[in-house]
Motif scaffolding. Structure first.
Motif, PDB file in Angstrom:
ATOM      1  N   TYR A 176      27.102  34.256  41.658  1.00 25.15           N
ATOM      2  CA  TYR A 176      27.697  34.237  40.233  1.00 25.15           C
ATOM      3  C   TYR A 176      28.917  34.194  40.151  1.00 25.15           C
ATOM      4  O   TYR A 176      29.984  34.391  40.777  1.00 25.15           O
ATOM      5  N   THR A 177      29.335  33.385  38.917  1.00 24.90           N
ATOM      6  CA  THR A 177      30.735  33.232  38.377  1.00 24.90           C
ATOM      7  C   THR A 177      31.289  33.949  37.245  1.00 24.90           C
ATOM      8  O   THR A 177      30.355  33.628  36.337  1.00 24.90           O
ATOM      9  N   GLU A 178      32.144  34.625  37.353  1.00 21.29           N
ATOM     10  CA  GLU A 178      32.381  35.614  36.098  1.00 21.29           C
ATOM     11  C   GLU A 178      33.117  34.641  35.039  1.00 21.29           C
ATOM     12  O   GLU A 178      34.038  33.841  35.082  1.00 21.29           O
ATOM     13  N   PRO A 179      32.514  34.601  33.719  1.00 22.39           N
ATOM     14  CA  PRO A 179      32.875  33.817  32.748  1.00 22.39           C
ATOM     15  C   PRO A 179      33.961  34.373  31.689  1.00 22.39           C
ATOM     16  O   PRO A 179      34.675  33.616  31.144  1.00 22.39           O
ATOM     17  N   ASP A 180      34.199  35.907  31.904  1.00 19.67           N
ATOM     18  CA  ASP A 180      35.059  36.622  31.013  1.00 19.67           C
ATOM     19  C   ASP A 180      36.314  36.567  31.856  1.00 19.67           C
ATOM     20  O   ASP A 180      36.485  37.305  32.883  1.00 19.67           O
ATOM     21  N   SER A 181      37.363  35.929  31.367  1.00 24.66           N
ATOM     22  CA  SER A 181      38.811  36.022  31.907  1.00 24.66           C
ATOM     23  C   SER A 181      39.450  37.202  31.960  1.00 24.66           C
ATOM     24  O   SER A 181      40.228  37.417  32.571  1.00 24.66           O
ATOM     25  N   SER A 182      38.823  38.189  31.139  1.00 23.06           N
ATOM     26  CA  SER A 182      39.522  39.521  30.903  1.00 23.06           C
ATOM     27  C   SER A 182      38.959  40.539  31.915  1.00 23.06           C
ATOM     28  O   SER A 182      39.812  41.573  31.985  1.00 23.06           O
ATOM     29  N   ILE A 183      38.182  40.340  32.842  1.00 24.55           N
ATOM     30  CA  ILE A 183      37.586  41.080  33.843  1.00 24.55           C
ATOM     31  C   ILE A 183      38.298  40.890  34.904  1.00 24.55           C
ATOM     32  O   ILE A 183      38.764  40.095  35.655  1.00 24.55           O
ATOM     33  N   PRO A 184      38.587  42.255  35.453  1.00 23.22           N
ATOM     34  CA  PRO A 184      39.753  42.261  36.748  1.00 23.22           C
ATOM     35  C   PRO A 184      38.908  41.861  37.622  1.00 23.22           C
ATOM     36  O   PRO A 184      37.570  41.965  38.137  1.00 23.22           O
ATOM     37  N   GLN A 185      39.955  40.809  38.594  1.00 22.71           N
ATOM     38  CA  GLN A 185      39.236  40.259  39.783  1.00 22.71           C
ATOM     39  C   GLN A 185      39.901  41.026  41.181  1.00 22.71           C
ATOM     40  O   GLN A 185      39.875  40.478  42.365  1.00 22.71           O
ATOM     41  N   SER A 186      40.290  42.318  41.025  1.00 21.76           N
ATOM     42  CA  SER A 186      40.512  43.042  42.173  1.00 21.76           C
ATOM     43  C   SER A 186      40.485  44.488  41.866  1.00 21.76           C
ATOM     44  O   SER A 186      40.267  45.125  40.617  1.00 21.76           O
ATOM     45  N   GLY A 187      40.259  45.373  42.809  1.00 23.65           N
ATOM     46  CA  GLY A 187      39.795  46.893  42.785  1.00 23.65           C
ATOM     47  C   GLY A 187      39.535  47.426  43.796  1.00 23.65           C
ATOM     48  O   GLY A 187      39.717  46.877  44.998  1.00 23.65           O
ATOM     49  N   LEU A 188      39.036  48.665  43.821  1.00 25.78           N
ATOM     50  CA  LEU A 188      38.434  49.431  44.871  1.00 25.78           C
ATOM     51  C   LEU A 188      37.124  48.892  45.203  1.00 25.78           C
ATOM     52  O   LEU A 188      36.458  48.298  44.453  1.00 25.78           O
ATOM     53  N   ILE A 189      36.832  49.570  46.438  1.00 30.24           N
ATOM     54  CA  ILE A 189      35.385  49.121  46.962  1.00 30.24           C
ATOM     55  C   ILE A 189      34.899  50.841  47.075  1.00 30.24           C
ATOM     56  O   ILE A 189      35.883  51.583  47.476  1.00 30.24           O
ATOM     57  N   ALA A 190      33.885  51.031  46.840  1.00 35.37           N
ATOM     58  CA  ALA A 190      33.268  52.322  46.749  1.00 35.37           C
ATOM     59  C   ALA A 190      31.595  52.357  47.223  1.00 35.37           C
ATOM     60  O   ALA A 190      31.115  51.389  46.762  1.00 35.37           O
ATOM     61  N   LEU A 191      31.435  53.557  47.647  1.00 41.13           N
ATOM     62  CA  LEU A 191      29.888  53.673  47.995  1.00 41.13           C
ATOM     63  C   LEU A 191      29.364  54.587  47.035  1.00 41.13           C
ATOM     64  O   LEU A 191      29.913  55.951  46.769  1.00 41.13           O
TER      65      LEU A 191
END
Length: 212
Positions: A176-191
């Motif tokens: 998948y390639t994210e088309p929305d440039s406003s979506i953050p591309q870093s953050g936490l990993i969680a279970l």
């Protein structure tokens, strides 16, 4: 061969020999003994058993979603882990959040991408508490052929820029390639352990390789 060319080749070889490219290694995210580097409800929902992170319960219904998240944020990476999902009744589901953040209302929720786990959702890419939609659904029959129900399975999550790829037991379920440039591309990993069922999820051998 001219002497100048020979000297240049020797010089380049010496530079490479004494300054090799750094080897990027996968690092463990879970030490098998403590919650160091993680945060979440470790009093009632998450625990450590035999070197494994365990969430949920088979005796009582999980009241709502609960997430055990990293303290550190990650952008481009390859995450590998093993999971096992079991349950007796209700909605039996889990998932791995990434490039996510903690919500404030309710505080137990998270916002971001999720590599989904559970009946009808194995290997799907979901957008949790944001667009609240399934971004990619793989062929369920193909995924089931590779899945070991009630046993250990491998999950691989690779994020490079706006491209996200998922694999279960080596079978690719998402590209998948994210088309929305406003979506953050870093953050936490969680279970995650999903609410609404008597369910228990296990995670172990969690490693990450950060990519440039």
């Amino acid at each position: 061969m001219p002497a100048s060319v020979l000297l240049l080749i020797i010089f380049q070889w010496l530079v490479y020999f004494f300054n090799p490219s750094p080897v990027v290694k996968s690092l463990p995210l879970f030490d098998g003994k403590t919650f160091k580097g993680w945060q979440g409800d470790t009093l009632h929902t998450w625990r450590i058993e035999n070197g494994t992170l365990v969430g949920g319960s088979l005796e009582k219904e999980v009241p709502h979603n609960e997430f055990l998240s990293t303290i550190k944020s990650y952008g481009n990476f390859e995450l590998r882990l093993k999971f096992k999902l079991t349950g007796t009744e209700g909605f039996i589901n889990s998932g791995v959040q990434f490039r996510s953040k903690r919500a404030t209302n309710p505080a137990y929720e998270m916002i971001g991408y999720q590599a989904d786990l559970g009946e009808k959702f194995w290997g799907c890419l979901y957008d949790e508490s944001r667009r609240d939609s399934m971004l990619v659904r793989p062929d369920p029959n193909a995924v089931l052929k590779t899945l070991k129900m009630g046993d250990w399975n491998d999950y691989q999550i690779r994020c490079e820029g706006k491209r996200i790829r998922l694999w279960i037991n080596g079978y690719q379920t998402v590209d998948y390639t994210e088309p929305d440039s406003s979506i953050p591309q870093s953050g936490l990993i969680a279970l995650q352990i999903h609410g609404g069922g008597k369910a228990q999820v296990y995670y172990k051998d969690i490693t990450i390789e950060e990519l440039k």
